[in-house]
Design an enzyme around this catalytic site. Structure first.
Site, mmCIF file in Angstrom:
data_model
loop_
_atom_site.group_PDB
_atom_site.id
_atom_site.type_symbol
_atom_site.label_atom_id
_atom_site.label_comp_id
_atom_site.label_asym_id
_atom_site.label_seq_id
_atom_site.Cartn_x
_atom_site.Cartn_y
_atom_site.Cartn_z
ATOM 1 N N LEU A 39 1.543 26.535 -37.769
ATOM 2 C CA LEU A 39 2.590 26.297 -37.693
ATOM 3 C C LEU A 39 2.637 26.251 -39.636
ATOM 4 C CD1 LEU A 39 4.173 24.579 -34.903
ATOM 5 C CD2 LEU A 39 4.126 27.264 -35.620
ATOM 6 N N GLY A 40 1.603 25.259 -40.457
ATOM 7 C CA GLY A 40 1.560 25.475 -41.351
ATOM 8 C C GLY A 40 1.255 23.712 -41.702
ATOM 9 N N ASN A 43 2.465 16.907 -46.210
ATOM 10 C CA ASN A 43 2.390 16.124 -45.551
ATOM 11 C C ASN A 43 0.772 15.393 -45.310
ATOM 12 O OD1 ASN A 43 5.366 17.424 -44.996
ATOM 13 N ND2 ASN A 43 5.647 16.042 -46.251
ATOM 14 N N GLY A 44 -0.140 15.922 -46.396
ATOM 15 C CA GLY A 44 -1.431 15.188 -45.431
ATOM 16 C C GLY A 44 -2.130 15.866 -44.255
ATOM 17 N N GLY A 45 -1.191 16.607 -43.689
ATOM 18 C CA GLY A 45 -1.731 17.091 -42.242
ATOM 19 C C GLY A 45 -1.704 18.959 -42.248
ATOM 20 N N THR A 46 -2.227 19.040 -40.612
ATOM 21 C CA THR A 46 -2.100 20.087 -40.408
ATOM 22 C C THR A 46 -1.136 21.124 -39.411
ATOM 23 O OG1 THR A 46 -4.108 20.145 -39.191
ATOM 24 C CG2 THR A 46 -3.748 21.489 -41.541
ATOM 25 N N LYS A 62 0.968 17.886 -34.463
ATOM 26 C CA LYS A 62 -0.225 17.944 -36.292
ATOM 27 C C LYS A 62 -0.894 16.937 -36.501
ATOM 28 C CE LYS A 62 1.971 16.021 -40.474
ATOM 29 N NZ LYS A 62 2.965 15.302 -41.432
ATOM 30 N N ASP A 155 10.708 11.260 -47.334
ATOM 31 C CA ASP A 155 10.152 13.248 -48.012
ATOM 32 C C ASP A 155 11.267 14.171 -47.937
ATOM 33 O OD1 ASP A 155 6.698 14.654 -48.068
ATOM 34 O OD2 ASP A 155 8.902 14.738 -49.153
HETATM 35 O O1 LIG Z 1 7.797 23.084 -34.845
HETATM 36 C C1 LIG Z 1 7.340 22.037 -35.563
HETATM 37 N N1 LIG Z 1 7.859 20.227 -34.593
HETATM 38 C C2 LIG Z 1 8.226 19.311 -35.181
HETATM 39 C C3 LIG Z 1 7.268 19.844 -36.305
HETATM 40 C C4 LIG Z 1 7.075 20.840 -37.326
HETATM 41 C C5 LIG Z 1 6.366 20.609 -38.731
HETATM 42 C C6 LIG Z 1 6.301 21.688 -39.274
HETATM 43 O O2 LIG Z 1 5.394 21.499 -40.979
HETATM 44 C C7 LIG Z 1 4.990 20.509 -41.405
HETATM 45 C C8 LIG Z 1 4.359 20.487 -42.479
HETATM 46 C C9 LIG Z 1 4.998 21.112 -43.995
HETATM 47 N N2 LIG Z 1 6.619 20.393 -43.373
HETATM 48 C C10 LIG Z 1 6.255 20.099 -41.630
HETATM 49 C C11 LIG Z 1 5.978 22.624 -39.029
HETATM 50 CL CL1 LIG Z 1 5.604 24.432 -39.526
HETATM 51 C C12 LIG Z 1 6.663 22.676 -37.703
HETATM 52 C C13 LIG Z 1 7.151 22.051 -36.644
#
Ligand SMILES: O=c1[nH]ccc2cc(O[C@H]3CCNC3)c(Cl)cc12
Length: 360
Positions: A39-40, A43-46, A62, A155
């Site tokens: 997903l992305g 903030n220090g995590g995937t 995450k 943030d």
């Molecule tokens: O669907 C989600 N639910 C909860 C959390 C979350 C966090 C996501 O990316 C992080 C990393 C960059 N900012 C937020 C992304 Cl991309 C999606 C979600």
């Protein structure tokens, strides 16, 4: 007819509990989660999209690597439990967190339309009436976090504001665990360019610092580009900072001597770039406005604002109130819930469903 498969009964039991307001917690562990897609990161995590087989729930997981002693990770896990109490329609739901040494895994509500930065980068500037709904969600979400849990987000930025297929807008990645904030801050290399002037200068910051970040974020999604950029870069990916500054420019550990250091380092950086423009190419000198210039700009220059006359008057005014440089004169999220732009946007009939449906 065969009995419905037991997870139907499990789900309907959970839904019944929800209706009764009975707290239930899934005991989450890796083997019950099937990874579906990436997903992305940030903030220090995937973050990955996963399916929790037992409950049939799609979640966002995450994973954060914590380079610390196991006792610190256990403390973080304890602090994350407060997320079970963070219940607001403007905050992504939290399903649970667990240790998968040396990582901490957090499972949250999946927001299938993703983050605002990905949305505007793909579909262009976000319509002003949708920006109004974004302001409503963030202002109320921040007010809830502070009033109910004394949590400062720390943030606020487009990539931490998420949208789902029902047209709901919610915030995520707020600083709920002190230990987690500290551990990420140590490894934090880049600089949050949504940082308020007071935080850049290492002054005491408060919930009003989140309001500054909201102002920058609203301009960014309304224009479809980072407001300090205007061709000079200031991109949000991490510039290579001079080694001695990297790690100090974190959104949580303000560096009291920063502004003096900023002036010095930025001047050196600028000189380097000037030389580079004169044909002498020095590696590492970025033609774009460097992060240091950007931080100095935020501290010394007037705040950014929406181009005159292109947006609703009360939207311009809302943004200007968020971007008051002196935190003493800036409003709190709670005060902003009474601002005309927020009140009118809350009442406005905006077809968010149509907006998100247009995103394939
Ligand atoms: O669907 C989600 N639910 C909860 C959390 C979350 C966090 C996501 O990316 C992080 C990393 C960059 N900012 C937020 C992304 Cl991309 C999606 C979600």
């Amino acid at each position: 007819e065969a009995e419905p498969v037991n997870y139907h009964s499990k789900l309907s039991e959970q839904l019944a509990n929800l209706e009764l307001g009975i707290e239930y917690k899934l005991d989450l562990k890796n083997e019950d989660l099937t990874t579906l897609s990436e997903l992305g990161a940030g903030n220090g995590g995937t973050v990955t999209k996963v399916l929790h087989e037992k409950s049939g729930t799609v979640m966002a997981k995450k994973v954060v690597f914590i380079d610390a002693k196991p006792t610190v990770r256990k403390q973080i896990l304890r602090e994350l439990q407060i997320l079970h109490e963070c219940n607001s329609k403007y905050i992504v739901s939290f399903y649970g967190a667990y240790l998968s040494e040396p990582h901490i895994c957090m499972c949250m509500e999946f927001m299938d339309k993703g983050s605002l930065d990905a949305i505007y980068k793909k579909y262009g500037p976000i319509p002003p009436e949708v920006c109004g709904k974004i302001a409503v969600a963030v202002v109320h979400g921040l007010t809830y976090l502070y009033d109910e849990h004394r949590i400062i987000h720390r943030d606020v930025k487009p990539s931490n504001i998420l949208v789902n297929g029902m047209g709901q807008i919610k915030i995520c990645d707020f600083g709920v665990s002190g230990e987690l904030i500290n551990s990420i801050a140590d490894t934090f290399v880049g600089t949050s360019t949504y940082m308020s002037p007071e935080r850049i200068q290492g002054d005491q910051y408060s919930v009003k610092s989140d309001v500054w970040s909201l102002g920058v974020s609203v301009i960014e999604v309304a224009l479809g580009r980072f407001p300090f950029a205007d061709g000079e870069g200031g991109s949000d990916d991490e510039d290579d900072l001079p080694a001695d500054l990297a790690g100090t420019l974190s959104p949580t550990k303000p560096n009291p001597h920063l502004s003096a250091r900023l002036d010095g380092a930025a001047a050196k950086d600028k000189a380097k770039r000037r030389k580079s423009r004169s044909g002498v190419s020095l590696e590492g000198s970025s033609a774009q406005m460097s992060i240091l210039d950007l931080l100095q700009h935020i501290v010394n220059e007037p705040p950014p604002k929406l181009p005159e006359g292109k947006f609703p008057k009360e939207m311009e005014e809302f943004v200007n109130i968020c971007l008051v440089k002196d935190p003493a004169k800036r409003q709190t999220p709670k005060e902003l819930t009474r601002h005309k732009y927020v009140v009118d946007s809350e009442a406005a009939k905006v077809d968010l469903l149509g907006w998100v449906t247009a995103m394939n």
